[in-house]
Design a protein around this motif. Sequence first.
Motif, PDB file in Angstrom:
ATOM      1  N   GLU A  49      54.776  31.056  34.111  1.00  0.00           N
ATOM      2  CA  GLU A  49      55.538  31.830  33.134  1.00  0.00           C
ATOM      3  C   GLU A  49      56.188  33.055  33.778  1.00  0.00           C
ATOM      4  O   GLU A  49      55.837  33.463  34.886  1.00  0.00           O
ATOM      5  N   THR A  50      57.145  33.645  33.056  1.00  0.00           N
ATOM      6  CA  THR A  50      57.732  34.926  33.428  1.00  0.00           C
ATOM      7  C   THR A  50      57.591  35.885  32.249  1.00  0.00           C
ATOM      8  O   THR A  50      57.346  35.459  31.120  1.00  0.00           O
ATOM      9  N   SER A  51      57.752  37.179  32.528  1.00  0.00           N
ATOM     10  CA  SER A  51      57.651  38.162  31.451  1.00  0.00           C
ATOM     11  C   SER A  51      58.547  39.346  31.762  1.00  0.00           C
ATOM     12  O   SER A  51      58.995  39.540  32.897  1.00  0.00           O
ATOM     13  N   ALA A  52      58.809  40.165  30.752  1.00  0.00           N
ATOM     14  CA  ALA A  52      59.618  41.371  30.919  1.00  0.00           C
ATOM     15  C   ALA A  52      59.118  42.452  29.979  1.00  0.00           C
ATOM     16  O   ALA A  52      58.572  42.163  28.911  1.00  0.00           O
ATOM     17  N   SER A  53      59.290  43.702  30.376  1.00  0.00           N
ATOM     18  CA  SER A  53      58.837  44.823  29.560  1.00  0.00           C
ATOM     19  C   SER A  53      59.724  46.033  29.812  1.00  0.00           C
ATOM     20  O   SER A  53      60.452  46.102  30.809  1.00  0.00           O
ATOM     21  N   SER A  74      57.978  40.292  35.614  1.00  0.00           N
ATOM     22  CA  SER A  74      56.905  39.677  36.383  1.00  0.00           C
ATOM     23  C   SER A  74      57.124  38.172  36.406  1.00  0.00           C
ATOM     24  O   SER A  74      57.439  37.568  35.376  1.00  0.00           O
ATOM     25  N   PHE A  75      56.955  37.575  37.599  1.00  0.00           N
ATOM     26  CA  PHE A  75      57.260  36.164  37.785  1.00  0.00           C
ATOM     27  C   PHE A  75      56.017  35.399  38.239  1.00  0.00           C
ATOM     28  O   PHE A  75      55.452  35.671  39.309  1.00  0.00           O
ATOM     29  N   TYR A  76      55.580  34.459  37.373  1.00  0.00           N
ATOM     30  CA  TYR A  76      54.556  33.481  37.722  1.00  0.00           C
ATOM     31  C   TYR A  76      53.242  34.125  38.186  1.00  0.00           C
ATOM     32  O   TYR A  76      52.549  33.578  39.045  1.00  0.00           O
ATOM     33  N   ASP A  77      52.918  35.289  37.616  1.00  0.00           N
ATOM     34  CA  ASP A  77      51.691  36.003  37.969  1.00  0.00           C
ATOM     35  C   ASP A  77      51.585  36.233  39.477  1.00  0.00           C
ATOM     36  O   ASP A  77      50.488  36.237  40.044  1.00  0.00           O
TER      37      ASP A  77
END
Length: 280
Positions: A49-53, A74-77
Amino acid sequence: MSCLVLCTVPTMAADGKILTTAGLSQVEGSGGGGLVPWATLAGYDSRDETSASFFITDVNVTDYRLTSIGVATSFYDRVELSYTQQTFALPASLITGLSLDSEDIKQDVVGVKVRLYGDAVYSTYPQVSVGLQYKQLDSDFVASYLGAKDDSGTDIYIAATKVHLGAVAGYNLVWNLTARATKANELGLLGYGGPDNTSYQVMMEGSVGLLLSPNWIVGMEYRQKPSNLSSVEEDDWKDIFISYLPNKNLNITAAYVDLGTVATKKDQTGIYLSMTGYLW
């Protein structure tokens, strides 16, 4: 476009990690505590997964005010990227005494962090990450006046973070230890290097927190600081914080901070407030 065998599309973080494992947003933009970057990344993404904040932090002490606004992905933990702009508001006496055109010092911070190994919750050993923060002042007038050698610099750090489930009377305990190689004066807001030192020095930083519930964390932090400028004293920083995380989309943190002496002004204590929003 067609796929002959298999097509995979990166997924956005939702249930990748448990609540609170994204930590807070550090004042320079990295994921972690308020003053100290942790080994955890700035998001709830798992390895597919990816995430943004985004975040905003305001540190209001006796004579100064520091505001940080930034974003992180953040990319792929595995990898975290961040960008922050810091605005350091100076007291009227300093503005008049130096005949400054602006009451603010601004600094841009670009960060990258890579998780090397481990998981803060599930592995028996701590999660360990390395990172760097490149910083650039918009003006070196104040830094040069105080004797700083450069208006930009790069901090390099290694951090270890571990969560111990049920460790204190059934409550979860989290700790972090960070070693930072730096030349920065007051995070770089007063430049880099100086008459007393022009080389990298290794500074130690630490955090400890207790999860009172799945939504509440209390703790404290300590950040060692170098002393490169003969003209101004620089003290270590510390805080006592409380964070509320109602869900994986929001983090609100308040703290009492003690910055010691900053640019000739003693007893710089006050309130730290921060909010982080997770887009996915």
